[in-house]
Design an enzyme around this catalytic site. Structure first.
Site, PDB file in Angstrom:
ATOM      1  CG  ASP A  40       5.468  12.976  -5.924  1.00 40.15           C
ATOM      2  OD1 ASP A  40       5.686  13.301  -4.699  1.00 40.15           O
ATOM      3  OD2 ASP A  40       5.334  12.801  -6.837  1.00 40.15           O
ATOM      4  NE  ARG A  94      -0.192  14.398 -16.822  1.00 40.35           N
ATOM      5  CZ  ARG A  94      -0.459  14.512 -15.357  1.00 40.35           C
ATOM      6  NH1 ARG A  94       0.641  14.066 -14.178  1.00 40.35           N
ATOM      7  NH2 ARG A  94      -0.825  15.258 -14.774  1.00 40.35           N
ATOM      8  CG  HIS A 152      -0.851   3.405  -8.790  1.00 36.39           C
ATOM      9  ND1 HIS A 152       0.131   3.629  -7.484  1.00 36.39           N
ATOM     10  CD2 HIS A 152      -0.739   4.648  -9.633  1.00 36.39           C
ATOM     11  CE1 HIS A 152       0.461   5.516  -7.887  1.00 36.39           C
ATOM     12  NE2 HIS A 152       0.113   5.589  -8.788  1.00 36.39           N
ATOM     13  CE  LYS A 186       5.466   3.655 -11.520  1.00 35.73           C
ATOM     14  NZ  LYS A 186       4.117   4.027 -12.146  1.00 35.73           N
ATOM     15  CB  THR A 187       5.990  -5.428 -11.492  1.00 35.98           C
ATOM     16  OG1 THR A 187       5.063  -5.204 -12.155  1.00 35.98           O
ATOM     17  CG2 THR A 187       5.135  -4.947 -10.337  1.00 35.98           C
ATOM     18  CB  THR A 241      -2.661  10.506 -14.507  1.00 39.61           C
ATOM     19  OG1 THR A 241      -2.695  10.049 -13.238  1.00 39.61           O
ATOM     20  CG2 THR A 241      -2.380  11.823 -13.589  1.00 39.61           C
ATOM     21  CD  GLN A 289      -0.757  20.055  -5.578  1.00 38.79           C
ATOM     22  OE1 GLN A 289      -0.561  19.420  -6.434  1.00 38.79           O
ATOM     23  NE2 GLN A 289      -0.624  19.216  -4.409  1.00 38.79           N
ATOM     24  CE  LYS A 338       8.939   7.282  -9.119  1.00 40.54           C
ATOM     25  NZ  LYS A 338       8.348   7.904  -9.969  1.00 40.54           N
ATOM     26  CG  HIS A 365      -2.990   6.780  -6.329  1.00 43.24           C
ATOM     27  ND1 HIS A 365      -3.299   5.858  -7.493  1.00 43.24           N
ATOM     28  CD2 HIS A 365      -2.371   8.248  -6.456  1.00 43.24           C
ATOM     29  CE1 HIS A 365      -2.740   7.265  -8.758  1.00 43.24           C
ATOM     30  NE2 HIS A 365      -2.031   8.238  -8.046  1.00 43.24           N
ATOM     31  CE  LYS A 412       4.611  12.966 -14.201  1.00 39.89           C
ATOM     32  NZ  LYS A 412       4.527  13.763 -13.004  1.00 39.89           N
TER      33      LYS A 412
END
Length: 403
Positions: A192, A86, A45, A230-231, A40, A171, A227, A48, A82
């Site tokens: 998740d 998206r 990041h 994440k910032t 995506t 999947q 999370k 991952h 979500k």
RNA sequence: GGGGGGAUGCCCGAGUGGCCAAAGGGAGCGGGCUGUAAACCCGCCGGCAUUGCCUACGUUGGUUCGAAUCCAUCUCCCCCCA
């Protein structure tokens, strides 16, 4: 040590399909396992990286890794977690992203076609034919069951398009295909993904009458509930063009005290006893643990040279002294560009001149170690004597030099 | 296909003609305290400019001296019925 036990001791296991069987499978010989990454974005990041680390561990223990870059599934948006549909990615973006992820994954795993593979599920998903697929695969899925899953529940209240509803089936099909191609018998992923992963386990059992396994990693949140990775500025990326090496280093150096031990176990290869020792350091000494964490991760992702440079810049940043390691910002000494507000805004220390003005008025700006209270200060005179260090807060600074 | 509701600043969410750059909360940033941590207290939090101007409340037009607030249009979303 059994792979399952090792992974659990380090904090990688959240849910699994059955501990005894997993342990037995690992003991029985090399296990072929897979983890999927949706392209995506064109970079991985920090989130991952946990999955990558898990793969690296299993590979080190002699198991066979398959990294699946989901060029096929990414064309179908995953509704999990979500709240709304998206944006679709066009095929151009998809192939760019896939390339980006491949390049990064290659650096962390052995992908020699023997101990590790990197495959794109577009390879088989794009060839699927609708009617045969529905007949052979679709018949194994219960809509009733899918509708009751947690992943779809929220979306059933807000709207779920048919395309998203298919994500799980595709999947699951990946797992079946990987079983057929590589005798892959284990799928891992973030917690998740548990529902999607189980769907695959079920499908393989139904189609191949074989038992396969799965486990998930915990969703990592920080002690303050955010999370992991994440910032405010978004995700913390591996790509230095998105998250600078310095910011990457800082991210890990600044983790909450309560998170250090956990992160050391999850994100580094340091022995458990060493993780425990570092995490138990008293009071301010815990910083040593953070430094090790930041160093390990920066070396691993960006290389030793860049890591050393980031660490020096970090030191310079805190000491407040002029240093060649600080980022520099060049201006003409007598121009408008040498005005403090302009320097702050142009160098990125402030979002805008207005923001810069507010920072000065709030007492957050220092020039060569002295707090400034005049927003309209011009640095021309100060620059005559050499470079000037402008800092905002304690963690951000630039060295202003004459062009 | 028919009917109803909604779209506000990074996010959530007030506001129903001037007192609105827009309440409140969260996030974020700065200051204090510290250990480049947490917690806590204080301040800031659209842009430009030495108290004024500009841009903003989904889109495009309109009504009005004046609109986030009224009307029309379009786009998107949600709910109910089919």
């Amino acid at each position: 040590m059994n792979a399952f036990d090792l992974l659990r001791a380090r904090g990688f296991i959240q849910q699994d399909t059955g501990e005894e069987k997993l342990r037995a499978a690992f003991d029985a010989g090399p296990v072929v396992f897979y983890i999927g990454f949706d392209p995506t974005a064109d970079s991985l990041h920090a989130g991952h990286l946990l999955q990558v680390q898990l793969m690296a561990w299993l590979q080190q223990l002699g198991h066979v890794a398959i990294a699946v870059v989901g060029g096929g599934t990414a064309a179908i948006p995953d509704p999990t977690g979500k709240t709304e549909l998206r944006a679709f990615l066009d095929s151009r973006q998809l192939s760019d992203n896939t390339q980006g992820l491949r390049r990064q994954i290659e650096r962390f795993l052995v992908l020699d076609g023997e101990r590790g593979h990197l495959v794109d599920n577009a390879e088989w998903l794009m060839k699927l034919q609708y009617i045969p697929f529905l007949r052979d695969i679709g018949k194994h899925f219960s809509v009733n069951k899918m509708l009751t899953s947690e992943a779809y529940k929220i979306r059933l209240e807000r709207g779920l398009s048919f395309i998203e509803f298919n994500y799980q089936i595709l999947q699951a099909f990946d797992f079946l295909e990987l079983f057929r191609r590589y005798r892959c018998t284990l799928q891992c992923g973030g917690d998740d993904q548990w529902g999607n992963i189980l769907a695959g386990v079920d499908l393989v059992r139904r189609c191949e009458a074989t038992e396969v396994y799965a486990f998930t990693t915990p969703l990592i949140t920080t002690a303050t509930g955010a999370k992991m990775g994440k910032t405010a500025g978004g995700a913390v990326w591996l790509d230095p063009a998105r998250t600078s090496v310095f910011d990457w280093f800082q991210y890990w150096l600044n983790v909450d005290d309560r998170d250090v031990g956990r992160f050391l176990r999850l994100y580094t290869f340091l022995p458990l006893v060493e993780c425990q020792r570092l995490e138990a350091l008293p009071g301010a000494d815990i910083r040593e643990a953070k430094r090790v964490l930041a160093r390990e991760l920066t070396v691993r992702v960006h290389g030793a040279a860049a890591a050393a440079e980031a660490e020096r810049a970090a030191e310079a940043m805190v000491s407040g002294l002029a240093s060649a390691d600080l980022p520099t910002h060049a201006v003409d000494r007598n121009s408008d560009a040498a005005r403090l507000l302009v320097v702050l805004a142009e160098s990125g220390l402030a979002k805008s001149r207005s923001d810069a003005r507010r920072l000065v008025e709030g007492g957050g700006v220092t020039v060569d170690g002295t707090r400034v209270d005049d927003p309209d200060l011009h640095l021309g005179t100060a620059l005559a004597a050499g470079p000037v260090v402008v800092r905002v807060g304690r963690k951000r600074a630039v060295q202003v030099v004459v062009r």
